[in-house]
Design a protein around this motif. Structure first.
Motif, short mmCIF file in Angstrom:
data_model
loop_
_atom_site.label_atom_id
_atom_site.label_comp_id
_atom_site.label_asym_id
_atom_site.label_seq_id
_atom_site.Cartn_x
_atom_site.Cartn_y
_atom_site.Cartn_z
N LEU A 47 25.41 14.26 -6.01
CA LEU A 47 23.96 14.30 -5.54
C LEU A 47 22.81 15.21 -5.50
O LEU A 47 22.83 15.48 -4.39
CB LEU A 47 23.93 13.50 -4.70
CG LEU A 47 22.89 12.58 -4.41
CD1 LEU A 47 23.57 11.38 -5.32
CD2 LEU A 47 23.14 11.60 -2.55
N PRO A 48 21.45 15.59 -6.30
CA PRO A 48 20.61 16.72 -5.87
C PRO A 48 19.38 15.97 -4.81
O PRO A 48 19.66 15.04 -5.18
CB PRO A 48 20.51 16.87 -7.06
CG PRO A 48 20.86 16.20 -8.61
CD PRO A 48 22.27 15.23 -7.64
N LEU A 49 19.80 17.06 -4.16
CA LEU A 49 18.54 16.71 -2.88
C LEU A 49 17.30 17.66 -2.76
O LEU A 49 17.17 18.46 -3.06
CB LEU A 49 19.04 17.20 -1.51
CG LEU A 49 20.39 16.75 -1.12
CD1 LEU A 49 21.09 17.13 -0.04
CD2 LEU A 49 20.12 14.95 -1.05
N THR A 50 16.02 16.77 -3.05
CA THR A 50 15.27 17.59 -3.03
C THR A 50 14.57 17.60 -1.85
O THR A 50 14.63 17.23 -0.55
CB THR A 50 14.11 16.90 -3.85
OG1 THR A 50 14.25 15.38 -3.26
CG2 THR A 50 14.67 16.66 -4.84
N ASN A 51 12.80 18.20 -1.47
CA ASN A 51 12.34 17.77 -0.14
C ASN A 51 12.46 15.95 0.49
O ASN A 51 12.45 16.05 1.78
CB ASN A 51 11.19 17.94 -0.50
CG ASN A 51 11.09 19.34 -0.91
OD1 ASN A 51 10.53 19.27 -1.99
ND2 ASN A 51 10.08 20.83 -0.64
N LEU A 52 11.99 15.27 -0.55
CA LEU A 52 12.12 13.71 0.32
C LEU A 52 12.92 12.95 -0.57
O LEU A 52 13.09 13.03 -1.54
CB LEU A 52 11.04 13.74 0.06
CG LEU A 52 11.16 11.63 1.41
CD1 LEU A 52 11.37 12.27 2.07
CD2 LEU A 52 9.59 11.13 0.49
N THR A 53 14.75 12.88 -0.12
CA THR A 53 15.67 11.59 -1.19
C THR A 53 15.88 10.44 0.09
O THR A 53 15.79 10.88 0.97
CB THR A 53 16.38 11.98 -0.67
OG1 THR A 53 16.52 13.90 -1.51
CG2 THR A 53 17.71 11.90 -2.15
N LEU A 54 15.56 9.41 -1.45
CA LEU A 54 15.25 8.00 -0.67
C LEU A 54 17.06 7.40 -1.35
O LEU A 54 17.13 7.94 -2.46
CB LEU A 54 13.82 7.14 -1.09
CG LEU A 54 14.19 6.18 -0.65
CD1 LEU A 54 12.50 5.25 -0.49
CD2 LEU A 54 14.68 4.77 -1.55
N LEU A 55 17.18 7.02 0.10
CA LEU A 55 18.90 6.69 0.36
C LEU A 55 18.24 4.77 -0.38
O LEU A 55 18.04 4.23 0.51
CB LEU A 55 19.81 6.83 0.31
CG LEU A 55 19.96 8.33 0.95
CD1 LEU A 55 21.53 8.68 1.64
CD2 LEU A 55 20.53 8.90 -0.67
N SER A 56 19.09 3.88 -1.08
CA SER A 56 18.44 2.84 -1.42
C SER A 56 19.86 2.18 -1.93
O SER A 56 20.77 2.81 -2.37
CB SER A 56 17.28 2.12 -2.03
OG SER A 56 17.32 2.62 -2.91
N GLY A 57 19.86 0.57 -1.99
CA GLY A 57 20.88 -0.34 -1.99
C GLY A 57 21.97 -1.19 -1.82
O GLY A 57 20.68 -1.18 -0.45
#
Length: 380
Positions: free
Chosen positions: A18-28
């Motif tokens: 899972l690449p991560l950035t400055n802001l990572t949003l997880l949904s589902g």
């Protein structure tokens, strides 16, 4: 910044990168693995903070209680081992954990791979890293130690809050339990320049109060020590024309947002902030503002990972991108499906510079459209 998280045989994931950035949003969907992403990071943090010299990964502590090996190893493909890997700007680190029995409540660090260096059965560790490597990966260790995690189960209004020692109340705590103490001891601390609201004093308490007004117009805060006790009271009012009230009289929204605001204004550049369900007890307009606020925090140099079920939080982030507060490359969107042979477990919709999303996987914040189709007679 941590640029990638990888998991193997951890909870519902056989293998995940899972690449991560400055802001990572997880949904589902529920029970699709979103919280497991956060928990994998918190487990490392918890062991480093509570057991500095441990050679085992502790599954139960003050921040997180995950039970036994049986509860955390992927039951479809794993047995008594799992792996966690992290990549930062200039270093990669992968931990291999194992246990003798699935009823164990901790796992031994079987092996660590740091860059090209491989350490098998390390006899001595400091912050889950070999001593000789500690300085070389100190930035990664520091980010994990300083990690701030707010769970979805944050405490509600209280008449009285304990006043804890400065050494204890360094972060808000997973349930926001230290928020009053952190505000009290940090009254005169500064916040990041990029997060300062103009026309207000730059001290943390004044900036917290100003930021709360963006969610609750007219909101005024007070934190006071109860004489001759180690206790604090929080006072709220939503109008300059009223007196301060006990938190219970101002609704749950205030006390659910306050820990998020305090946490975000108490961290530094490069720190990692994990938040579950920031939308809890917030009106949709407040949820949208929360998305914009988290985008602002990320643009200030704090790495933010947020788990949410709110399309309003998502749309707040999209508005921030359209408003050039973040560029699309600084935002990662992930949608998790329950594990199935028919679906990809993780989808990665992309944002453009106008905040548009290139694809909408089935179930990705599409319930409004489905419901409207139903009322229009277009669906079942």
């Amino acid at each position: 910044m941590i640029t990638e998280l990888s998991l193997s045989s951890f909870k519902c994931f056989d293998s995940l990168r899972l690449p991560l950035t400055n802001l990572t949003l997880l949904s589902g969907a529920n029970a699709s693995g979103k919280s497991s992403i956060l928990q994998s990071l918190v487990l490392l943090h918890q062991t480093m903070v509570e057991h500095e010299w441990s050679t085992r990964l502790m599954l139960n502590g003050e921040t997180l209680r995950l039970g036994t090996v049986f509860d955390v190893v992927d039951q479809a493909h794993g047995r008594k081992t799992f792996e966690v890997g992290l990549v930062s700007e200039d270093r990669s680190c992968r931990w291999f954990f194992s246990a003798l029995d699935r009823s164990d409540m901790s796992l031994v660090v079987d092996r660590i791979k740091i860059g090209e260096n491989d350490y098998a059965a390390p006899a001595k560790l400091h912050y889950l890293l070999p001593d000789k490597e500690d300085l070389r990966v100190s930035t990664l260790a520091q980010r994990l130690r300083n990690l701030v995690y707010l769970s979805a189960e944050r405490i509600g209004p209280r008449d009285v809050y304990p006043l804890e020692d400065r050494q204890t109340a360094t972060v808000v705590g997973p349930k926001g339990e230290h928020v009053a103490s952190l505000m009290y001891w940090g009254l005169d601390e500064r916040v990041l320049d990029e997060l300062v609201i103009a026309d207000h004093l730059t001290f943390r308490f004044h900036q917290i109060a100003a930021r709360m007004k963006t969610f609750f117009p007219g909101c005024v805060l007070a934190v006071e020590r109860v004489p001759n006790t180690n206790a604090l009271t929080l006072g709220f009012k939503t109008s300059e024309d009223t007196n301060f009230h006990r938190p219970i009289h101002e609704g749950f929204g205030l006390t659910q947002v306050l820990p998020i605001v305090v946490a975000a204004l108490s961290v530094g550049k490069g720190d990692l902030l994990l938040i579950e369900n920031p939308e809890v007890h917030l009106h949709p307009s407040g949820q949208g503002r929360m998305g914009q606020f988290l985008a602002e925090v990320a643009s200030a140099g704090v790495q933010v990972v947020v788990e949410t079920h709110s399309d309003h939080v998502l749309n707040g982030i999209r508005r921030a991108v359209k408003g050039n507060r973040l560029v699309p490359e600084q935002v990662s969107l992930y949608f998790f499906n329950p594990r199935s042979d028919q679906k990809n477990q993780v989808s990665n919709p992309q944002l453009d510079k106008y905040g548009n999303i290139d694809s909408w996987p089935e179930g990705f914040f599409d319930q409004f459209d489905k419901d409207m189709n139903h009322f229009a007679g277009w669906g079942d």
